[in-house]
Scaffold this active site. Structure first.
Site, PDB file in Angstrom:
ATOM      1  N   ARG A  70       0.831  -1.214   0.000  1.00 60.42           N
ATOM      2  CA  ARG A  70       0.000   0.000   0.000  1.00 60.42           C
ATOM      3  C   ARG A  70       0.867   1.266   0.000  1.00 60.42           C
ATOM      4  NH1 ARG A  70      -5.241  -1.365   3.808  1.00 60.42           N
ATOM      5  NH2 ARG A  70      -6.326  -2.504   2.183  1.00 60.42           N
ATOM      6  N   LYS A 122     -22.450 -16.296   3.829  1.00 60.05           N
ATOM      7  CA  LYS A 122     -23.879 -16.071   4.061  1.00 60.05           C
ATOM      8  C   LYS A 122     -24.575 -15.278   2.964  1.00 60.05           C
ATOM      9  CE  LYS A 122     -23.625 -16.066   9.039  1.00 60.05           C
ATOM     10  NZ  LYS A 122     -23.470 -15.195  10.185  1.00 60.05           N
ATOM     11  N   GLY A 167     -11.798  -9.519   1.294  1.00 58.10           N
ATOM     12  CA  GLY A 167     -10.711 -10.111   2.073  1.00 58.10           C
ATOM     13  C   GLY A 167     -10.418 -11.563   1.744  1.00 58.10           C
ATOM     14  N   GLY A 218     -14.594  -3.326   2.013  1.00 59.59           N
ATOM     15  CA  GLY A 218     -15.944  -2.781   2.184  1.00 59.59           C
ATOM     16  C   GLY A 218     -16.350  -1.895   1.018  1.00 59.59           C
TER      17      GLY A 218
HETATM   18  P1  AMP Z   1     -17.295 -14.258   3.205  1.00 58.66           P
HETATM   19  O1  AMP Z   1     -16.575 -13.519   4.277  1.00 58.66           O
HETATM   20  O2  AMP Z   1     -18.786 -14.084   3.241  1.00 58.66           O
HETATM   21  O3  AMP Z   1     -16.707 -14.042   1.835  1.00 58.66           O
HETATM   22  O4  AMP Z   1     -17.110 -15.818   3.557  1.00 58.66           O
HETATM   23  C1  AMP Z   1     -15.899 -16.472   3.423  1.00 58.66           C
HETATM   24  C2  AMP Z   1     -15.906 -17.688   4.279  1.00 58.66           C
HETATM   25  O5  AMP Z   1     -16.935 -18.556   3.854  1.00 58.66           O
HETATM   26  C3  AMP Z   1     -14.622 -18.483   4.197  1.00 58.66           C
HETATM   27  O6  AMP Z   1     -13.981 -18.441   5.432  1.00 58.66           O
HETATM   28  C4  AMP Z   1     -15.082 -19.901   3.859  1.00 58.66           C
HETATM   29  O7  AMP Z   1     -14.451 -20.890   4.624  1.00 58.66           O
HETATM   30  C5  AMP Z   1     -16.553 -19.870   4.198  1.00 58.66           C
HETATM   31  N1  AMP Z   1     -17.305 -20.873   3.427  1.00 58.66           N
HETATM   32  C6  AMP Z   1     -17.285 -21.044   2.104  1.00 58.66           C
HETATM   33  N2  AMP Z   1     -18.050 -22.109   1.755  1.00 58.66           N
HETATM   34  C7  AMP Z   1     -18.565 -22.618   2.885  1.00 58.66           C
HETATM   35  C8  AMP Z   1     -19.430 -23.723   3.170  1.00 58.66           C
HETATM   36  N3  AMP Z   1     -19.910 -24.479   2.198  1.00 58.66           N
HETATM   37  N4  AMP Z   1     -19.710 -23.971   4.464  1.00 58.66           N
HETATM   38  C9  AMP Z   1     -19.224 -23.171   5.439  1.00 58.66           C
HETATM   39  N5  AMP Z   1     -18.420 -22.104   5.234  1.00 58.66           N
HETATM   40  C10 AMP Z   1     -18.089 -21.829   3.968  1.00 58.66           C
END
Ligand code: AMP
Length: 403
Positions: free
Chosen positions: A37, A194, A347, A370
């Site tokens: 950065r 999620k 991230g 973000g």
């Molecule tokens: P996010 O911060 O929403 O991009 O989520 C990323 C996280 O989602 C990572 O740490 C992954 O390990 C988790 N992840 C991806 N696929 C799955 C799954 N099928 N079950 C549980 N966690 C998951």
């Protein structure tokens, strides 16, 4: 691309320029451990110095308590690193809000702007003090553009001239090219944990993309909505209906949301759990879906190969566990091999890109977690909006001067 005042539009000779950079860098034992950065800002600093200005730098570092000095969040290591790169002394100014004594062509850096009460609350008095330090304010920090704070928003209201720095402009151009003016087919991949955290993104992208590849925990909610057994997989029960609606909406708008045909399951959410690849029809009540299977990867690869623009946020599975990382790796490789214009951000996505070593093969990696996500959501970023307002005021002033 929106109208913004750029450095090249201005006569900076002899002026004091306040530049908001993003020096929120990792530091260990008082030493900067990744200077990407910092290095990224050097062309901006050189350009402003060559234009004959003095530079006051401001940045945040981490999340200190406002009103309290805490050495752990001091920008001293950044000042040292900048001094080394620029080969001049870049002093760290601890008390800077009431004025800084500077010599010609000097560069100084203010101590962590978040030590000041009023930074994160976009306090008017603090913003006015920042504006009084300079004749020109330049915002060059895309990663904080989604936050209306004194150093990213308020100061731009009160400074005589507010402009956009080259790094900020580069980021906006890259994101606009992919999302506002994409060459189709446009394929978006939204993975991660999620649906709820990315619902607005999914809704916004539906209207724009040709293919919407959902992955991670998100795809489990879609599988549930489509009537599949998903066992103990991570999903969001209260969003199943929403996922159903999104799939219907997609059909109506000629957008395709491909669902996996095979998946990789484990029995426990554990890095040592055994992985089993099976058809999506064979998932049992004690299974947890943690990755897409090889047949699904092949299908996705075909879609990626046809794309001319690719937007990627979020892993396809639990890529941190080796036995569930192959789906995300296959996707990363397909994007790396594609000739499409590709942008990626967030991230975990950046972590995956670095794990699979494809940094050089992505057209643009967004620096803003973000801010990148909010851009994907189609939101206006407050720090950009205020610069646009300032640009309109500046143009009007210039026109009046010409008359
Ligand atoms: P996010 O911060 O929403 O991009 O989520 C990323 C996280 O989602 C990572 O740490 C992954 O390990 C988790 N992840 C991806 N696929 C799955 C799954 N099928 N079950 C549980 N966690 C998951």
């Amino acid at each position: 691309m929106t109208i913004l005042v750029k450095i090249a539009d201005l006569d900076l000779s002899g002026k004091t320029v306040l530049i908001r950079e993003d020096y929120n860098v990792p530091i260990k034992n008082g030493v900067v451990t990744s200077d990407i950065r910092i290095r990224a800002t050097l062309p901006t600093l050189t350009q402003v110095l060559e234009a004959g200005a003095k530079i006051i730098l401001v940045s945040h570092l981490g999340r200190p308590t406002a009103g309290e000095y805490d050495e752990a969040f001091s920008l001293a290591p950044v000042a040292k690193s900048l001094s080394d790169f620029l080969e001049i002394d870049v002093p760290l100014i601890k008390d800077w809000t009431n004025g800084i004594d500077m010599s010609d062509h000097q560069v100084v850096i203010c101590e962590n702007v978040r030590f000041e009460k009023g930074e994160t609350t976009n306090d008017e008095a603090l913003a006015r003090k920042m504006a009084q330090l300079c004749q020109v304010y330049i915002n060059d920090a895309f990663a904080t553009a989604h936050r209306a704070q004194a150093s990213t928003h308020g100061v731009a209201k009160y400074a005589s001239i507010s402009a956009a720095g080259p790094l900020l402009i580069k980021e906006l151009k890259a994101l606009s090219k992919a999302l506002r003016d994409p060459v189709s087919p446009l394929v978006a991949i939204v993975g991660g944990a999620k649906v709820s955290s990315k619902l607005t993104i999914l809704e916004t992208l539906l209207g724009k993309v040709d293919q919407l590849i959902v992955g991670g925990g998100i795809v489990n909610t879609f599988l549930k909505a489509a009537g599949y057994e998903i066992g103990k997989s991570l999903y969001e029960a209260d969003l199943v209906e929403v996922a159903s609606k999104l799939m219907k909406q997609a059909e109506e708008s000629d957008c395709h949301i491909p669902l996996p045909i095979d998946v990789v399951c484990g029995k426990e959410f554990d890095e040592n759990t055994a992985a089993e690849t099976k058809s999506v029809n064979d998932v049992t009540a004690d299974d947890m879906i943690m990755d897409v299977g090889p047949e699904t990867s092949k299908q996705l690869n075909k879609l990626i190969a046809k794309a001319n623009t690719i937007v990627w946020n979020g892993p396809l599975g639990v890529f941190e566990f080796k036995q569930f990382s192959q789906g995300t790796k296959n996707l990363a490789d397909a994007i790396a091999e594609s000739d499409a214009y590709s942008i990626a951000g967030g991230g975990d996505t950046i972590a995956a890109i670095s794990t699979f070593n494809i940094e050089d093969k992505i057209s643009y990696i967004s620096t803003g977690g973000g801010a990148f996500l909010e851009f994907l959501e189609g939101k206006k970023l407050p720090a950009i909006e205020i610069l646009e307002e300032a640009a309109r005021a500046w143009e009007a002033m210039e026109r009046a001067r010409e008359l």
